[in-house]
Structures are given as C-alpha cells and as structure tokens.
Motif scaffolding. Structure first.
Motif, PDB file in Angstrom:
ATOM      1  N   PHE A   1      74.483  44.886  49.889  1.00  9.12           N
ATOM      2  CA  PHE A   1      75.807  44.377  50.260  1.00  9.12           C
ATOM      3  C   PHE A   1      76.914  45.234  49.641  1.00  9.12           C
ATOM      4  CE2 PHE A   1      79.239  41.069  50.224  1.00  9.12           C
ATOM      5  CZ  PHE A   1      79.246  40.817  51.584  1.00  9.12           C
ATOM      6  N   GLU A   2      76.600  45.893  48.518  1.00 14.07           N
ATOM      7  CA  GLU A   2      77.589  46.697  47.792  1.00 14.07           C
ATOM      8  C   GLU A   2      78.194  47.827  48.626  1.00 14.07           C
ATOM      9  OE1 GLU A   2      76.023  47.820  43.957  1.00 14.07           O
ATOM     10  OE2 GLU A   2      75.426  45.745  43.561  1.00 14.07           O
ATOM     11  N   PRO A   3      77.422  48.567  49.435  1.00 12.24           N
ATOM     12  CA  PRO A   3      78.060  49.595  50.272  1.00 12.24           C
ATOM     13  C   PRO A   3      79.063  49.015  51.288  1.00 12.24           C
ATOM     14  CG  PRO A   3      75.698  49.991  50.133  1.00 12.24           C
ATOM     15  CD  PRO A   3      75.957  48.652  49.499  1.00 12.24           C
ATOM     16  N   LEU A   4      78.803  47.812  51.747  1.00 13.19           N
ATOM     17  CA  LEU A   4      79.749  47.164  52.654  1.00 13.19           C
ATOM     18  C   LEU A   4      81.054  46.846  51.921  1.00 13.19           C
ATOM     19  CD1 LEU A   4      77.313  44.725  54.504  1.00 13.19           C
ATOM     20  CD2 LEU A   4      78.389  46.781  55.463  1.00 13.19           C
ATOM     21  N   ILE A   5      80.918  46.368  50.696  1.00 11.94           N
ATOM     22  CA  ILE A   5      82.099  46.077  49.880  1.00 11.94           C
ATOM     23  C   ILE A   5      82.900  47.357  49.649  1.00 11.94           C
ATOM     24  CG2 ILE A   5      82.900  45.329  47.593  1.00 11.94           C
ATOM     25  CD1 ILE A   5      80.495  43.387  47.545  1.00 11.94           C
ATOM     26  N   ALA A   6      82.211  48.415  49.274  1.00 15.23           N
ATOM     27  CA  ALA A   6      82.889  49.693  49.012  1.00 15.23           C
ATOM     28  C   ALA A   6      83.590  50.217  50.263  1.00 15.23           C
ATOM     29  CB  ALA A   6      81.880  50.719  48.494  1.00 15.23           C
ATOM     30  N   LYS A   7      82.955  50.075  51.396  1.00 16.95           N
ATOM     31  CA  LYS A   7      83.502  50.602  52.647  1.00 16.95           C
ATOM     32  C   LYS A   7      84.723  49.820  53.135  1.00 16.95           C
ATOM     33  CE  LYS A   7      82.033  51.702  57.393  1.00 16.95           C
ATOM     34  NZ  LYS A   7      80.873  51.687  58.301  1.00 16.95           N
ATOM     35  N   TYR A   8      84.684  48.496  53.034  1.00 16.73           N
ATOM     36  CA  TYR A   8      85.722  47.670  53.646  1.00 16.73           C
ATOM     37  C   TYR A   8      86.730  47.072  52.668  1.00 16.73           C
ATOM     38  CZ  TYR A   8      82.943  48.139  57.848  1.00 16.73           C
ATOM     39  OH  TYR A   8      82.262  48.654  58.922  1.00 16.73           O
ATOM     40  N   SER A   9      86.536  47.239  51.377  1.00 19.79           N
ATOM     41  CA  SER A   9      87.485  46.672  50.415  1.00 19.79           C
ATOM     42  C   SER A   9      88.920  47.153  50.596  1.00 19.79           C
ATOM     43  CB  SER A   9      87.023  46.912  48.980  1.00 19.79           C
ATOM     44  OG  SER A   9      86.114  45.909  48.610  1.00 19.79           O
ATOM     45  N   PRO A  10      89.155  48.441  50.865  1.00 19.79           N
ATOM     46  CA  PRO A  10      90.557  48.844  51.057  1.00 19.79           C
ATOM     47  C   PRO A  10      91.249  48.058  52.177  1.00 19.79           C
ATOM     48  CG  PRO A  10      89.179  50.785  50.773  1.00 19.79           C
ATOM     49  CD  PRO A  10      88.252  49.605  50.889  1.00 19.79           C
ATOM     50  N   ARG A  11      90.556  47.811  53.240  1.00 23.92           N
ATOM     51  CA  ARG A  11      91.142  47.064  54.363  1.00 23.92           C
ATOM     52  C   ARG A  11      91.357  45.597  53.989  1.00 23.92           C
ATOM     53  NH1 ARG A  11      90.200  46.580  60.269  1.00 23.92           N
ATOM     54  NH2 ARG A  11      92.150  45.602  60.859  1.00 23.92           N
ATOM     55  N   VAL A  12      90.406  45.014  53.265  1.00 24.99           N
ATOM     56  CA  VAL A  12      90.542  43.620  52.838  1.00 24.99           C
ATOM     57  C   VAL A  12      91.709  43.490  51.856  1.00 24.99           C
ATOM     58  CG1 VAL A  12      89.399  41.686  51.685  1.00 24.99           C
ATOM     59  CG2 VAL A  12      88.111  43.096  53.287  1.00 24.99           C
ATOM     60  N   PHE A  13      91.817  44.430  50.917  1.00 23.74           N
ATOM     61  CA  PHE A  13      92.934  44.408  49.967  1.00 23.74           C
ATOM     62  C   PHE A  13      94.267  44.535  50.706  1.00 23.74           C
ATOM     63  CE2 PHE A  13      90.114  45.054  46.314  1.00 23.74           C
ATOM     64  CZ  PHE A  13      90.800  44.373  45.324  1.00 23.74           C
ATOM     65  N   ALA A  14      94.345  45.436  51.673  1.00 27.91           N
ATOM     66  CA  ALA A  14      95.592  45.627  52.427  1.00 27.91           C
ATOM     67  C   ALA A  14      95.987  44.340  53.148  1.00 27.91           C
ATOM     68  CB  ALA A  14      95.438  46.773  53.417  1.00 27.91           C
ATOM     69  N   THR A  15      95.028  43.658  53.710  1.00 24.25           N
ATOM     70  CA  THR A  15      95.305  42.397  54.400  1.00 24.25           C
ATOM     71  C   THR A  15      95.790  41.348  53.402  1.00 24.25           C
ATOM     72  OG1 THR A  15      93.692  42.872  56.118  1.00 24.25           O
ATOM     73  CG2 THR A  15      94.286  40.557  55.809  1.00 24.25           C
ATOM     74  N   ALA A  16      95.105  41.218  52.286  1.00 26.58           N
ATOM     75  CA  ALA A  16      95.479  40.216  51.283  1.00 26.58           C
ATOM     76  C   ALA A  16      96.873  40.469  50.719  1.00 26.58           C
ATOM     77  CB  ALA A  16      94.447  40.194  50.159  1.00 26.58           C
ATOM     78  N   ARG A  17      97.242  41.737  50.581  1.00 26.60           N
ATOM     79  CA  ARG A  17      98.574  42.062  50.035  1.00 26.60           C
ATOM     80  C   ARG A  17      99.705  41.632  50.963  1.00 26.60           C
ATOM     81  NH1 ARG A  17      95.838  46.774  47.768  1.00 26.60           N
ATOM     82  NH2 ARG A  17      95.814  46.424  45.517  1.00 26.60           N
TER      83      ARG A  17
END
Length: 191
Positions: free
Chosen positions: A20-36
C-alpha cells in the motif's frame, strides 16, 4: 518495472499491507493538495490526509477497478474533506478589523469601480478564502470544486454522490451566500 496500481491493490487485498506504501507515495501530493483547499492549518490538512489514507486502506476491497484508482481515491478525499467541514463548522463572521491591508484596498477598489478591481489577484484570493470560510460546508465544497478546481457539475455529482440538479441548486445558493458575505463585510467596513 514498477507494479501497476491494480497489481499493488491486488497484493494488499491478498494480505501484503506493505504494497500500500507505493500508492501512498504516488498519490499523497494530490491528496494533500485537495485537503489544503478545505483546511487552512497544516495540522488539519495532515489530519484529513491521514483520515483519507486510513479510509482508503479500510475500504480498498470496495474498489472495483471500473475507473482508475486515482478517481476512487479522490472521491474518497473529497468526501472526507466534506466530513471535516461539517465537523468543524467554521461560520465565523469576518469583521473589517480582521481584513489585511491588501484585502481592504481591493475591497475599496471593488466598491468604487468593480470593473477595475481585477488588478490585485492575491488580495482578491485572500478575501475569497475569508468568504469561503464563512460558508456552510456544502456551499464551500461546491464552490471549491466548481469555481476553484474548475470541475464540471457532472464531476461534482460523481465526487460527492449528489444528483446533478442538487449540485446546481447548491452552487446557486452558495454563490448567493458568498454575495451576502461580501455585502456584510463591505457594509461593516463602510459603516
């Protein structure tokens, strides 16, 4: 060669949680941008992102693969942000004394000559952020998705689970509420 999202998901579903960790690494920037877009404090953003990834891991078995994983994840992220907004009702009233100098200048210019007020985009953006914080959660969500993220009504309906007519109604009401907030700020400033 890197494994695909589908291969990583299959491995996680078969019990290999480390995949699951590679998925987190790949998509975290997009999730962070949405949350911001929905929270201002970094601690709140981090809480939202953590909640998104927790839900994604928990609900991974419900991912059917009919659309890309990213679409499923972003839908989950938007709904988590909406839940956050509902839990943290931020209906604080902005007052004139809270406005920054650039916001004051922009508002003065807008009241005097609306057609010429487009010059200072940063001040306008700050004022819009302040007004967005005054909106109820559903209104803030629909305006953010429609006007800031430039999503279509149909996309918003898919992301939120609302019907297309409901999205349109909420967008109409949200715009009206934004106008009322701006009018209150302007009235308070000039009283």
């Amino acid at each position: 060669m890197e494994p695909t999202d589908a291969e990583l998901i299959a491995a996680v579903l078969q019990g290999d949680a480390t995949r699951f960790e590679p998925l987190i690494a790949k998509y975290s920037p997009r999730v962070f941008a949405t949350a911001r877009r929905y929270a201002r404090r970094e601690s709140e953003v981090e809480d939202i992102v953590q909640e998104v990834w927790f839900k994604a891991f928990q609900k991974l078995s419900s991912f059917r693969g009919e659309a890309p994983f990213e679409h499923w994840l972003m839908r989950l992220a938007v709904r988590t942000c909406y839940d956050f907004l509902r839990q943290h009702q931020r209906r604080r009233e902005a007052t004139f004394s809270e406005l920054s100098d650039p916001e004051n200048d922009w508002l003065d210019q807008f009241v005097a000559a609306p057609e010429e007020a487009r010059d200072d985009a940063a001040a306008a953006r700050e004022l819009i952020e302040r007004v967005l914080e005054m909106l109820p959660p559903a209104a803030r969500l629909v305006i953010t998705l429609l006007e800031i993220e430039d999503r279509s009504v149909k996309e918003i309906a898919e992301l939120t689970g609302w019907s297309v007519p409901l999205v349109k109604v909420r967008a109409f009401r949200a715009r009206a509420e934004m106008r009322k907030c701006l009018e209150r700020i302007a009235q308070e400033k000039y009283l």
